[in-house]
Design a protein around this motif. Structure first.
Motif, PDB file in Angstrom:
ATOM      1  N   ILE A 179      41.387  34.959  21.361  1.00 42.60           N
ATOM      2  CA  ILE A 179      42.516  34.318  22.044  1.00 42.60           C
ATOM      3  C   ILE A 179      43.293  35.346  22.863  1.00 42.60           C
ATOM      4  O   ILE A 179      43.635  35.116  24.031  1.00 42.60           O
ATOM      5  N   LEU A 180      43.589  36.475  22.262  1.00 41.82           N
ATOM      6  CA  LEU A 180      44.348  37.513  22.951  1.00 41.82           C
ATOM      7  C   LEU A 180      43.604  38.019  24.184  1.00 41.82           C
ATOM      8  O   LEU A 180      44.210  38.253  25.241  1.00 41.82           O
ATOM      9  N   ALA A 181      42.278  38.179  24.037  1.00 45.02           N
ATOM     10  CA  ALA A 181      41.479  38.645  25.173  1.00 45.02           C
ATOM     11  C   ALA A 181      41.434  37.596  26.275  1.00 45.02           C
ATOM     12  O   ALA A 181      41.485  37.930  27.467  1.00 45.02           O
ATOM     13  N   GLY A 239      28.359  38.309  23.180  1.00 45.88           N
ATOM     14  CA  GLY A 239      28.479  39.739  23.425  1.00 45.88           C
ATOM     15  C   GLY A 239      29.605  40.140  24.349  1.00 45.88           C
ATOM     16  O   GLY A 239      30.412  41.021  24.023  1.00 45.88           O
ATOM     17  N   GLU A 240      29.700  39.488  25.516  1.00 46.03           N
ATOM     18  CA  GLU A 240      30.731  39.870  26.479  1.00 46.03           C
ATOM     19  C   GLU A 240      32.127  39.554  25.957  1.00 46.03           C
ATOM     20  O   GLU A 240      33.042  40.376  26.076  1.00 46.03           O
ATOM     21  N   ARG A 241      32.314  38.371  25.359  1.00 46.24           N
ATOM     22  CA  ARG A 241      33.633  37.994  24.825  1.00 46.24           C
ATOM     23  C   ARG A 241      34.031  38.941  23.708  1.00 46.24           C
ATOM     24  O   ARG A 241      35.176  39.392  23.631  1.00 46.24           O
ATOM     25  N   ARG A 242      33.093  39.221  22.831  1.00 42.96           N
ATOM     26  CA  ARG A 242      33.400  40.112  21.696  1.00 42.96           C
ATOM     27  C   ARG A 242      33.755  41.504  22.183  1.00 42.96           C
ATOM     28  O   ARG A 242      34.657  42.152  21.657  1.00 42.96           O
ATOM     29  N   LEU A 248      40.404  45.165  24.034  1.00 43.10           N
ATOM     30  CA  LEU A 248      41.839  44.887  24.057  1.00 43.10           C
ATOM     31  C   LEU A 248      42.485  45.264  22.733  1.00 43.10           C
ATOM     32  O   LEU A 248      43.598  45.818  22.712  1.00 43.10           O
ATOM     33  N   ALA A 249      41.826  44.973  21.627  1.00 45.73           N
ATOM     34  CA  ALA A 249      42.384  45.325  20.324  1.00 45.73           C
ATOM     35  C   ALA A 249      42.651  46.818  20.215  1.00 45.73           C
ATOM     36  O   ALA A 249      43.700  47.259  19.746  1.00 45.73           O
ATOM     37  N   MET A 250      41.700  47.629  20.664  1.00 47.26           N
ATOM     38  CA  MET A 250      41.873  49.089  20.627  1.00 47.26           C
ATOM     39  C   MET A 250      43.056  49.508  21.492  1.00 47.26           C
ATOM     40  O   MET A 250      43.862  50.354  21.096  1.00 47.26           O
ATOM     41  N   SER A 251      43.192  48.883  22.653  1.00 40.91           N
ATOM     42  CA  SER A 251      44.290  49.223  23.565  1.00 40.91           C
ATOM     43  C   SER A 251      45.645  48.841  22.976  1.00 40.91           C
ATOM     44  O   SER A 251      46.597  49.637  22.991  1.00 40.91           O
ATOM     45  N   GLN A 252      45.750  47.634  22.427  1.00 40.92           N
ATOM     46  CA  GLN A 252      47.030  47.185  21.878  1.00 40.92           C
ATOM     47  C   GLN A 252      47.394  47.932  20.605  1.00 40.92           C
ATOM     48  O   GLN A 252      48.563  48.239  20.371  1.00 40.92           O
TER      49      GLN A 252
END
Length: 256
Positions: A179-181, A239-242, A248-252
């Motif tokens: 969702i966040l991505a 694959g692409e969505r994951r 994004l998770a790493m960035s946030q």
């Protein structure tokens, strides 16, 4: 670009507020009420309806606005559903009345979060989603203070108590990350904060940020596009969505 679904009453209210506020801001209050609109030849003075509009705008601002930003930079408001920017908005596909959030682009992204949670994690019911809260009821220096500006929601706060991690099963957290991505990072999950609140989702950009405008436009466009938007089947493990979700998770998380 599509526009959000706003009632006629809301449109009229906003138009009146904008008119009055513009008048109030164009001159200091004492000048707007005391000086003639035209100082050349003639006897023209400020019409009574204009003077009344200025007074109404001033009274509205005093009642609604705080002049204080929440942690993410949006102004906190004293009231909801009472002439300001924060109103109870419907969440299509859910059985509850709606959630109080800031109308427009903020509404678009936060309602999207709630809808996807409802469809893909667990069904939500009345009382399980909390939007706006009074400024005096939140800790203003923490992300929860964003609720007072209408830019955050809590989903099942009783299930995910502040300070505790691990409230979501692994497959549920994968959906949260997706969702966040999908929202391209304009919304942040409280589970990534230094002091976690896994029930909290909030806008993570300041007012006027073009990224929020672009994401909201995308969501509004999906309403007219078959097979797009909340409620449609998506493979969160693709694959692409994951990959985008992990990035994004790493960035946030690094930005805590």
């Amino acid at each position: 670009m599509n526009t959000p679904n706003i009632s006629r009453r809301t449109l009229l209210t906003r138009a009146a507020v904008i008119t009055g506020t513009a008048l109030a801001m164009s001159l200091p209050a004492s000048q707007a009420l005391a000086r003639p609109a035209y100082e050349g030849p003639g006897t023209y003075t400020v019409p009574p309806e204009v003077r009344a509009a200025v007074r109404r705008a001033q009274e509205r601002n005093k009642r609604v606005l705080t002049g204080i930003p929440s942690k993410n930079g949006w102004e906190m408001e004293n009231v909801a559903d009472d002439g300001g920017s924060i109103h109870t908005r419907p969440v299509p596909g859910t059985p509850f009345a709606g959630v109080a959030v800031r109308m427009g682009e903020v509404e678009a992204v936060l309602v999207h979060v709630v809808r996807r949670f409802h469809y893909e994690i667990d069904a939500l019911h009345q009382g399980e989603v909390v939007g706006w809260r009074k400024p005096g009821k939140v800790r203003k220096g923490l992300p929860e203070g964003n609720q007072a500006s209408g830019t955050a929601v809590q989903i099942r706060p009783g299930h995910y108590p502040p300070g505790v991690r691990g409230g979501f099963f692994p497959h549920e957290e994968i959906v949260v990350r997706d969702i966040l991505a999908e929202l391209e990072g304009v919304v942040r999950w409280g589970g990534d904060d230094r002091k976690p609140d896994e029930s909290l989702f909030y806008v993570d950009v300041k007012p006027g940020d073009q990224r929020l405008k672009q994401v909201a436009a995308k969501l509004w466009g999906w309403r007219d596009e078959p097979g797009a938007g909340a409620g449609t089947a998506v493979d969160v493990l693709a694959g692409e969505r994951r990959g985008e979700a992990r990035k994004l998770a790493m960035s946030q998380q690094a930005g805590v």
